[in-house]
Motif scaffolding. Structure first.
Motif, mmCIF file in Angstrom:
data_model
loop_
_atom_site.group_PDB
_atom_site.id
_atom_site.type_symbol
_atom_site.label_atom_id
_atom_site.label_comp_id
_atom_site.label_asym_id
_atom_site.label_seq_id
_atom_site.Cartn_x
_atom_site.Cartn_y
_atom_site.Cartn_z
ATOM 1 N N GLU A 271 0.820 -1.214 0.000
ATOM 2 C CA GLU A 271 0.000 0.000 0.000
ATOM 3 C C GLU A 271 0.854 1.265 0.000
ATOM 4 O O GLU A 271 0.478 2.282 -0.563
ATOM 5 N N LEU A 272 2.018 1.178 0.639
ATOM 6 C CA LEU A 272 2.898 2.338 0.732
ATOM 7 C C LEU A 272 3.327 2.831 -0.645
ATOM 8 O O LEU A 272 3.549 4.037 -0.850
ATOM 9 N N GLU A 273 3.435 1.926 -1.602
ATOM 10 C CA GLU A 273 3.854 2.307 -2.945
ATOM 11 C C GLU A 273 2.882 3.274 -3.610
ATOM 12 O O GLU A 273 3.268 4.038 -4.495
ATOM 13 N N ASN A 274 1.623 3.256 -3.206
ATOM 14 C CA ASN A 274 0.608 4.097 -3.849
ATOM 15 C C ASN A 274 0.210 5.318 -3.027
ATOM 16 O O ASN A 274 -0.628 6.106 -3.472
ATOM 17 N N VAL A 275 0.796 5.478 -1.840
ATOM 18 C CA VAL A 275 0.480 6.637 -1.010
ATOM 19 C C VAL A 275 0.781 7.962 -1.710
ATOM 20 O O VAL A 275 0.035 8.944 -1.529
ATOM 21 N N PRO A 338 13.937 -1.179 -1.055
ATOM 22 C CA PRO A 338 14.345 -0.392 -2.223
ATOM 23 C C PRO A 338 13.271 -0.324 -3.305
ATOM 24 O O PRO A 338 13.111 0.717 -3.960
ATOM 25 N N GLN A 339 12.520 -1.400 -3.492
ATOM 26 C CA GLN A 339 11.430 -1.389 -4.476
ATOM 27 C C GLN A 339 10.358 -0.379 -4.091
ATOM 28 O O GLN A 339 9.850 0.367 -4.934
ATOM 29 N N VAL A 340 10.025 -0.353 -2.792
ATOM 30 C CA VAL A 340 9.001 0.574 -2.309
ATOM 31 C C VAL A 340 9.473 2.023 -2.480
ATOM 32 O O VAL A 340 8.715 2.890 -2.950
#
Length: 438
Positions: A271-275, A338-340
């Protein structure tokens, strides 16, 4: 009927494992038969009418008791919270800025993530590749950093209120043993207060710990599951379905505490990736409860449990088991973080501020090493001056000075530890790190 269903597990608990002449009769097989006979007998007598007059008030009274008891517990719990001492942190003075140029701020805690030298020397694990990936993205890694305190609540209270505990309240005395004092400092911090005043929306996630779950956030993310959770499982084990639960027939549908922690860690990072796509300036608080035990995440994100031992209702790990579980979860973070961060940087409308750090280091090491932490900063221009021995208490002083026009003095970098029975009787732990540079 309801009484028969819900009292089954409670009564069975008293006879479970009971033996007569070496034969175990305290088993569901026998008890269920006795219980059904009693239940059907009472039901027949009630329907027949011979006991109805006597039973109705008894059953009515028991029903009221069943309602009042949990209601009393709920009210008592809420009353205890209301009576809990609430420390109001000193307000931070920050000039009002235009929100059009305000950077998103990500404050990410990886619970118990230790410093590179500690991981190498004590856990035979080198996270050097991970640190190089952060540096390649533009992060500054404070290579000699320590936490300001030895445990989560202490560290977060100091970081989120930009000061040491003894400066936040005169109640943090060696005689005081109330560790709940820090909860209000985390739930209603000076940093959150000032950022809200400056037009920031707050984003937070489920953590599994009441005092780090900001449920009043503008965006609060919580794991959704169709499986049976711990509360529902407890209800089942104390009622008639315990027959099926203890036989393992419901395991496929059960979300254990270990499984939930695993699923939650993966969910938060996803979810953090879309914040960044949320509108307006954002203050994002993440308390990820790994690599802290229990150890439930494998190095590739798989569900892999390193089980603890139990003695006298307390769990513990042997050192070798602790090292395996800890390394597994660090390896997963080294792969996934790193991906996030790449996703956050790519999706952000303007360069954000990102702080990722341990709140304290791992256990099974000397006390001074338990304060050595991962500490990395991504600051867009104009970048404040950073240095290897930085500690988290200055996190937001740096941010407010660099991006909000404040003139807050930086505090000396100090670290403290205390014993469980004297939580505020602090002893300073000196930083003996001599590594230079980033």
């Amino acid at each position: 009927m309801a009484l028969g269903l819900f009292f089954y597990g409670h009564v069975f608990g008293y006879v479970k494992g009971l033996e007569i002449n070496g034969r175990v009769i305290g088993r569901h097989t026998y008890f269920m038969a006795v219980w059904l006979v009693l239940f059907l007998g009472i039901a027949w007598l009630t329907l027949k009418g011979s006991w109805q007059t006597a039973l109705v008030p008894v059953l009515g009274t028991m029903s009221i008791i069943l309602i009042i008891f949990p209601l009393y517990q709920l009210v008592a719990y809420q009353y205890g919270i209301s009576k809990r001492t609430q420390i109001i942190p000193p307000e931070i003075s920050v000039p009002v800025q235009s929100t059009e140029t305000s950077p998103d701020i990500y404050f990410i805690i990886l619970d118990m993530y230790g410093r590179n030298d500690v991981l190498t020397e004590e856990f035979d694990y080198d996270d050097g590749l991970f640190l190089r990936q952060l540096k390649d993205m533009g992060f500054y890694v404070a290579s000699c950093s320590q936490s300001n305190y030895h445990s989560t609540a202490y560290s977060l209270s100091a970081t989120l209120d930009a000061n040491y505990l003894n400066a936040l309240s005169d109640q943090f005395t060696p005689e005081n043993k109330d560790t709940a004092l820090m909860w209000h400092l985390i739930q209603n911090s000076a940093v959150e207060t000032i950022l809200r005043k400056h037009g920031y929306k707050v984003v937070a996630f489920e953590t599994g710990y009441e005092w780090t779950e900001w449920e009043d956030a503008d965006y609060f993310y919580t794991l959704k599951s169709t499986k049976i959770n711990n509360f529902e499982d407890l209800l089942l084990r104390n009622s008639f379905p315990a027959v099926f639960s203890e036989k393992g027939y419901l395991d496929t549908y059960l979300l254990t505490g270990d499984q939930r922690k695993h699923d939650l860690a993966l969910y938060v990072l996803d979810e953090l990736e879309n914040v960044p796509l949320l509108p307006g300036p954002k203050f994002v608080f993440v308390h990820l409860t790994i690599p802290h035990p229990p150890f439930v995440v494998g190095p590739r994100g798989e569900f892999e449990v390193v089980p603890p031992h139990y003695e006298n209702n307390e769990d513990y790990y042997l050192k070798d088991e602790y090292k395996i579980g800890y390394r597994n979860q660090v390896a997963f973070l080294n792969m996934r973080i790193p991906q996030v961060f790449q996703a956050i940087l790519q999706k952000s409308a303007r360069p954000p501020v990102i702080i990722v750090q341990g709140d304290h280091g791992p256990r099974f090491v000397k006390i001074d090493k338990q304060l050595d932490i991962l500490n990395a900063y991504y600051f867009p221009k104009p970048q404040p001056k950073l240095y290897p021995s930085m500690t988290p208490v200055n996190n937001f002083r740096l941010i407010f000075n660099a991006y909000f026009g404040a003139s807050l003095p930086y505090l000396p970098d100090r670290s403290y530890a205390s014993e469980l029975d004297k939580p505020y009787d602090f002893k300073e732990i000196l930083n003996d790190c001599t590594t230079a540079g980033n």
